[in-house]
Design a protein around this motif. Structure first.
Motif, PDB file in Angstrom:
ATOM      1  N   GLU A  11       0.810  -1.224   0.000  1.00 26.67           N
ATOM      2  CA  GLU A  11       0.000   0.000   0.000  1.00 26.67           C
ATOM      3  C   GLU A  11       0.848   1.282   0.000  1.00 26.67           C
ATOM      4  O   GLU A  11       0.325   2.367  -0.259  1.00 26.67           O
ATOM      5  CB  GLU A  11      -0.936  -0.004   1.221  1.00 26.67           C
ATOM      6  N   ASP A  12       2.147   1.170   0.257  1.00 22.05           N
ATOM      7  CA  ASP A  12       3.048   2.332   0.217  1.00 22.05           C
ATOM      8  C   ASP A  12       3.394   2.742  -1.213  1.00 22.05           C
ATOM      9  O   ASP A  12       3.883   3.844  -1.450  1.00 22.05           O
ATOM     10  CB  ASP A  12       4.373   2.030   0.941  1.00 22.05           C
ATOM     11  N   TRP A  43       5.773  -2.886  -8.751  1.00 23.68           N
ATOM     12  CA  TRP A  43       6.378  -2.520  -7.467  1.00 23.68           C
ATOM     13  C   TRP A  43       5.586  -3.164  -6.327  1.00 23.68           C
ATOM     14  O   TRP A  43       6.170  -3.749  -5.410  1.00 23.68           O
ATOM     15  CB  TRP A  43       6.406  -1.009  -7.327  1.00 23.68           C
ATOM     16  N   GLN A  44       4.266  -3.090  -6.383  1.00 26.97           N
ATOM     17  CA  GLN A  44       3.437  -3.717  -5.349  1.00 26.97           C
ATOM     18  C   GLN A  44       3.675  -5.221  -5.294  1.00 26.97           C
ATOM     19  O   GLN A  44       3.778  -5.803  -4.208  1.00 26.97           O
ATOM     20  CB  GLN A  44       1.953  -3.439  -5.601  1.00 26.97           C
ATOM     21  N   LEU A  63       5.066  10.049   3.966  1.00 22.04           N
ATOM     22  CA  LEU A  63       6.289   9.460   3.443  1.00 22.04           C
ATOM     23  C   LEU A  63       7.351  10.531   3.209  1.00 22.04           C
ATOM     24  O   LEU A  63       7.117  11.503   2.489  1.00 22.04           O
ATOM     25  CB  LEU A  63       5.985   8.724   2.134  1.00 22.04           C
ATOM     26  N   ALA A  64       8.526  10.335   3.826  1.00 19.40           N
ATOM     27  CA  ALA A  64       9.655  11.255   3.652  1.00 19.40           C
ATOM     28  C   ALA A  64      10.739  10.641   2.779  1.00 19.40           C
ATOM     29  O   ALA A  64      11.498  11.347   2.118  1.00 19.40           O
ATOM     30  CB  ALA A  64      10.239  11.637   5.013  1.00 19.40           C
ATOM     31  N   GLY A  65      10.821   9.302   2.781  1.00 22.81           N
ATOM     32  CA  GLY A  65      11.840   8.633   1.998  1.00 22.81           C
ATOM     33  C   GLY A  65      11.688   7.133   2.069  1.00 22.81           C
ATOM     34  O   GLY A  65      10.878   6.613   2.839  1.00 22.81           O
ATOM     35  N   TYR A  66      12.499   6.435   1.251  1.00 21.26           N
ATOM     36  CA  TYR A  66      12.454   4.977   1.244  1.00 21.26           C
ATOM     37  C   TYR A  66      13.727   4.412   0.644  1.00 21.26           C
ATOM     38  O   TYR A  66      14.491   5.110  -0.032  1.00 21.26           O
ATOM     39  CB  TYR A  66      11.240   4.450   0.479  1.00 21.26           C
TER      40      TYR A  66
END
Length: 150
Positions: A11-12, A43-44, A63-66
């Motif tokens: 879900e991200d 991607w999911q 979300l700030a980063g990954y």
């Protein structure tokens, strides 16, 4: 500002795709990602089946980063951070989580593609953290850096 780190979930993915187009350097729009075979669905699916493990950083729930990696090869596939959160250790923390996960999976060597241009932030970032040039370049023209998880 409290920062929350956690494993990525399918879900991200929409927020990750959006963020990728808003990074300071090496930004890719949804269309540009799709052109190289990276879609919302792919991607999911990678997150869901474990082939694309990753971690996200959230600030106030946003979300700030990954950072994501390829479970089958040990490649750090992407580390992305919104410009407002640069220089706060978030990218380093995300990368460390991915490196630790790959170390636990038994990888003796990890690698990633990075701009060969010293003016690009990632060039110095990874080297500062101990990643070393291999002398190789990937299909995108990025320099391949490697590290041995400690």
């Amino acid at each position: 500002m409290p920062i929350t780190y956690r494993q990525a979930v399918p879900e991200d993915t929409p927020a990750c795709l959006d963020l990728r187009g808003r990074t300071r350097e090496n930004a890719f729009s949804v269309d540009e990602l799709e052109a190289v075979g990276i879609t919302l669905e792919s991607w999911q699916a990678g997150i869901a089946d474990g082939s694309l493990p990753g971690y996200v950083a959230l600030v106030d729930g946003e979300l700030a980063g990954y950072c994501f990696g390829d479970r089958d090869t040990g490649e750090i596939a992407v580390l992305a951070l919104l410009p407002a959160y640069e220089g706060q250790g978030i990218g380093k923390a995300l990368l460390a989580r991915m490196v630790e996960e790959f170390k636990e999976l038994g990888f003796q060597r990890l690698f990633l593609g990075c701009s060969p241009d010293p003016q690009v932030r990632s060039h110095g970032f990874y080297r500062h953290l101990g990643w070393k040039p291999t002398g190789e370049f990937d299909a995108a023209g990025d320099e391949v850096l490697a590290c041995v998880p400690s």
